[in-house]
Design a protein around this motif. Structure first.
Motif, PDB file in Angstrom:
ATOM      1  N   PRO A   7      16.997  31.228 -13.456  1.00  0.00           N
ATOM      2  CA  PRO A   7      18.158  31.324 -12.573  1.00  0.00           C
ATOM      3  C   PRO A   7      18.727  32.734 -12.521  1.00  0.00           C
ATOM      4  CG  PRO A   7      18.826  30.418 -14.665  1.00  0.00           C
ATOM      5  CD  PRO A   7      17.338  30.598 -14.745  1.00  0.00           C
ATOM      6  N   HIS A   8      17.852  33.751 -12.381  1.00  0.00           N
ATOM      7  CA  HIS A   8      18.299  35.126 -12.289  1.00  0.00           C
ATOM      8  C   HIS A   8      17.199  35.934 -11.622  1.00  0.00           C
ATOM      9  CE1 HIS A   8      15.511  35.862 -15.584  1.00  0.00           C
ATOM     10  NE2 HIS A   8      16.119  34.905 -16.265  1.00  0.00           N
ATOM     11  N   GLU A   9      17.499  37.181 -11.349  1.00  0.00           N
ATOM     12  CA  GLU A   9      16.526  38.020 -10.658  1.00  0.00           C
ATOM     13  C   GLU A   9      15.334  38.299 -11.564  1.00  0.00           C
ATOM     14  OE1 GLU A   9      16.395  42.248  -8.208  1.00  0.00           O
ATOM     15  OE2 GLU A   9      18.199  41.632  -9.291  1.00  0.00           O
ATOM     16  N   PRO A  10      14.120  38.028 -11.098  1.00  0.00           N
ATOM     17  CA  PRO A  10      12.932  38.248 -11.929  1.00  0.00           C
ATOM     18  C   PRO A  10      12.541  39.718 -11.959  1.00  0.00           C
ATOM     19  CG  PRO A  10      12.273  37.453  -9.783  1.00  0.00           C
ATOM     20  CD  PRO A  10      13.780  37.430  -9.803  1.00  0.00           C
ATOM     21  N   ALA A  11      11.803  40.104 -12.991  1.00  0.00           N
ATOM     22  CA  ALA A  11      11.282  41.465 -13.079  1.00  0.00           C
ATOM     23  C   ALA A  11      10.154  41.630 -12.070  1.00  0.00           C
ATOM     24  CB  ALA A  11      10.770  41.730 -14.497  1.00  0.00           C
ATOM     25  N   LEU A  12      10.099  42.783 -11.418  1.00  0.00           N
ATOM     26  CA  LEU A  12       9.074  43.031 -10.412  1.00  0.00           C
ATOM     27  C   LEU A  12       7.912  43.788 -11.039  1.00  0.00           C
ATOM     28  CD1 LEU A  12       8.383  42.762  -7.391  1.00  0.00           C
ATOM     29  CD2 LEU A  12       9.361  45.051  -7.082  1.00  0.00           C
ATOM     30  N   LYS A  13       6.707  43.255 -10.881  1.00  0.00           N
ATOM     31  CA  LYS A  13       5.518  43.902 -11.394  1.00  0.00           C
ATOM     32  C   LYS A  13       4.969  44.883 -10.358  1.00  0.00           C
ATOM     33  CE  LYS A  13       4.215  39.866 -14.168  1.00  0.00           C
ATOM     34  NZ  LYS A  13       3.166  38.852 -14.442  1.00  0.00           N
ATOM     35  N   SER A  14       4.245  45.872 -10.822  1.00  0.00           N
ATOM     36  CA  SER A  14       3.666  46.859  -9.911  1.00  0.00           C
ATOM     37  C   SER A  14       2.497  46.251  -9.145  1.00  0.00           C
ATOM     38  CB  SER A  14       3.198  48.086 -10.689  1.00  0.00           C
ATOM     39  OG  SER A  14       2.197  47.722 -11.628  1.00  0.00           O
ATOM     40  N   ASN A  15       2.231  46.795  -7.957  1.00  0.00           N
ATOM     41  CA  ASN A  15       1.101  46.368  -7.120  1.00  0.00           C
ATOM     42  C   ASN A  15       1.125  44.876  -6.823  1.00  0.00           C
ATOM     43  OD1 ASN A  15      -0.001  49.030  -7.186  1.00  0.00           O
ATOM     44  ND2 ASN A  15      -0.825  48.593  -9.222  1.00  0.00           N
ATOM     45  N   GLU A  16       2.309  44.351  -6.600  1.00  0.00           N
ATOM     46  CA  GLU A  16       2.441  42.923  -6.361  1.00  0.00           C
ATOM     47  C   GLU A  16       3.644  42.665  -5.458  1.00  0.00           C
ATOM     48  OE1 GLU A  16       2.048  39.343  -9.391  1.00  0.00           O
ATOM     49  OE2 GLU A  16       3.929  40.417  -9.670  1.00  0.00           O
ATOM     50  N   ILE A  17       3.459  41.797  -4.493  1.00  0.00           N
ATOM     51  CA  ILE A  17       4.548  41.406  -3.617  1.00  0.00           C
ATOM     52  C   ILE A  17       5.229  40.189  -4.232  1.00  0.00           C
ATOM     53  CG2 ILE A  17       5.127  40.473  -1.340  1.00  0.00           C
ATOM     54  CD1 ILE A  17       2.671  42.027  -0.279  1.00  0.00           C
ATOM     55  N   GLN A  56      24.354  32.949  -5.600  1.00  0.00           N
ATOM     56  CA  GLN A  56      24.687  33.720  -6.782  1.00  0.00           C
ATOM     57  C   GLN A  56      24.630  35.202  -6.437  1.00  0.00           C
ATOM     58  OE1 GLN A  56      22.276  32.603 -10.127  1.00  0.00           O
ATOM     59  NE2 GLN A  56      22.994  30.474 -10.136  1.00  0.00           N
ATOM     60  N   ASP A  57      25.414  35.998  -7.137  1.00  0.00           N
ATOM     61  CA  ASP A  57      25.540  37.420  -6.809  1.00  0.00           C
ATOM     62  C   ASP A  57      24.192  38.133  -6.790  1.00  0.00           C
ATOM     63  OD1 ASP A  57      28.237  37.286  -6.394  1.00  0.00           O
ATOM     64  OD2 ASP A  57      28.794  38.033  -8.376  1.00  0.00           O
ATOM     65  N   TRP A  58      23.325  37.812  -7.758  1.00  0.00           N
ATOM     66  CA  TRP A  58      22.058  38.537  -7.828  1.00  0.00           C
ATOM     67  C   TRP A  58      21.243  38.335  -6.562  1.00  0.00           C
ATOM     68  CZ3 TRP A  58      17.172  36.655  -7.292  1.00  0.00           C
ATOM     69  CH2 TRP A  58      16.980  35.275  -7.452  1.00  0.00           C
ATOM     70  N   PHE A  59      21.278  37.110  -5.986  1.00  0.00           N
ATOM     71  CA  PHE A  59      20.471  36.875  -4.792  1.00  0.00           C
ATOM     72  C   PHE A  59      21.160  37.392  -3.533  1.00  0.00           C
ATOM     73  CE2 PHE A  59      18.596  34.399  -1.294  1.00  0.00           C
ATOM     74  CZ  PHE A  59      17.273  34.784  -1.469  1.00  0.00           C
ATOM     75  N   LEU A  60      22.497  37.316  -3.491  1.00  0.00           N
ATOM     76  CA  LEU A  60      23.218  37.839  -2.325  1.00  0.00           C
ATOM     77  C   LEU A  60      23.045  39.353  -2.209  1.00  0.00           C
ATOM     78  CD1 LEU A  60      26.508  35.738  -2.379  1.00  0.00           C
ATOM     79  CD2 LEU A  60      24.617  35.576  -0.733  1.00  0.00           C
ATOM     80  N   LEU A 168      33.417  31.672  -1.230  1.00  0.00           N
ATOM     81  CA  LEU A 168      33.017  33.048  -1.503  1.00  0.00           C
ATOM     82  C   LEU A 168      33.780  34.025  -0.605  1.00  0.00           C
ATOM     83  CD1 LEU A 168      29.130  32.660  -1.842  1.00  0.00           C
ATOM     84  CD2 LEU A 168      30.724  33.269  -3.658  1.00  0.00           C
ATOM     85  N   LEU A 169      33.939  33.636   0.651  1.00  0.00           N
ATOM     86  CA  LEU A 169      34.649  34.489   1.603  1.00  0.00           C
ATOM     87  C   LEU A 169      36.117  34.665   1.201  1.00  0.00           C
ATOM     88  CD1 LEU A 169      34.070  36.021   4.240  1.00  0.00           C
ATOM     89  CD2 LEU A 169      34.841  33.994   5.485  1.00  0.00           C
ATOM     90  N   GLU A 170      36.742  33.564   0.792  1.00  0.00           N
ATOM     91  CA  GLU A 170      38.148  33.610   0.382  1.00  0.00           C
ATOM     92  C   GLU A 170      38.349  34.482  -0.855  1.00  0.00           C
ATOM     93  OE1 GLU A 170      39.125  29.543  -0.169  1.00  0.00           O
ATOM     94  OE2 GLU A 170      39.196  29.081   1.987  1.00  0.00           O
TER      95      GLU A 170
END
Length: 301
Positions: A7-17, A56-60, A168-170
């Motif tokens: 439930p959080h932003e995953p680490a991005l690996k190189s040479n991979e989408i 969640q903030d990480w995805f927004l 969230l807007l409020e």
């Protein structure tokens, strides 16, 4: 390529989408098929929309609209299925990666492809999907994942999403202007899906589009092995295959190609289901059962 579920932003690996998705999202399925058709190396991360992870903030920060799919390719972050596919086509086309948009074909084929891609892409998959849960008289024998408990739950999803976005807007979220647009979209969607006449008109629009598709497939008969436009499986084919899959699981196949209606389309559907991109990009029965047991079933709008 298993989907991550942290439930959080995953680490991005190189040479991979990295593809952020929900497997039941119509538009996520299109991007997944495009990645497979192009032979690209990718990894998926499941965004658990049922528990509001998309807000969640990480995805927004990745997509302020709180929508999947989104891809991250190095430093490039691209939302929206059509933008993603155009990005992939621009960056990854060559001997190792299939061309999905037939820009190397004749002007007639390019024009025809663009026409069919447009009319198929513009069909409102969200209205078709959720509207079928309200107006069950139009459907027959829905299949996994859209069985009764799921349909009952999803009828409340739009209202819950609206409430979450307004909260969230409020609170003065930094993506406020984008959230306002999303709220307007969801309010319009909610009104449309509950209106039987409006939903019926959408289904009639699908009929008109598939009439054109049937005529094109009929005209293809007697030629070399053809897909919708040409021997190459194109972006228009991805759109059509994804549409037919959604109509099928919603229980609308009888209306559109069952009982000998549109026989060319029925034959096309059987062929399309044999492609690896369909088999790998469409959730399996095992995935359905796992998802239902976890109680996270939900469709991305």
């Amino acid at each position: 390529m298993a989907s991550g579920e942290a439930p959080h932003e995953p680490a991005l690996k190189s040479n991979e989408i990295l593809l952020y998705l929900h497997n039941y999202s119509f538009y996520s399925q299109k991007v997944l098929m495009a990645l497979i058709e192009k032979g690209l190396k990718y990894r998926t991360h499941l965004v658990n929309i049922a528990n509001g992870e998309q807000y969640q903030d990480w995805f927004l920060k990745i997509n302020p609209r709180g929508e999947v799919p989104v891809i991250q390719d190095g430093e490039n972050i691209v939302p929206d299925s059509l933008r993603i596919i155009n990005y992939l086509e621009d960056k990854y086309t060559g001997e190792s990666h299939a061309r999905l948009i037939p820009t190397d074909e004749s002007a007639d084929i390019i024009e025809k492809h663009n026409h069919f891609h447009t009319i198929i892409h513009e069909l409102p998959a969200d209205v078709i999907t959720i509207g079928s849960f309200y107006h069950t008289e139009f459907v027959r024998s829905p299949k996994l994942p859209f069985i009764y408990p799921v349909r009952r739950h999803m009828k409340t999803v739009t209202a819950k999403s609206l409430a979450k976005l307004k909260t969230l807007l409020e609170k003065g979220h930094e993506a406020g202007e984008t959230l306002k647009l999303k709220i307007e979209f969801l309010e319009k969607l909610e009104a449309t899906i509950k209106d039987k006449e409006a939903f019926s008109k959408v289904l009639e629009t699908v009929d008109r589009v598939l009439d054109e598709v049937e005529q094109q497939l009929w005209d293809n008969q007697g030629k070399a092995e053809m897909w919708l436009i040409c021997p190459r499986y194109t972006l228009a084919d991805i759109g059509l295959t994804t549409l037919l899959e959604r109509l099928n699981v919603l229980g609308l196949e009888d209306r559109y190609w069952g009982r000998t209606k549109r026989p060319c389309l029925a034959g096309y559907w059987e062929r399309a289901r044999q492609r690896q991109s369909y088999k790998q990009g469409t959730p399996s029965v095992l995935f359905h059962m796992k998802t239902l047991l976890q109680g996270i079933t939900y469709l991305s709008l």
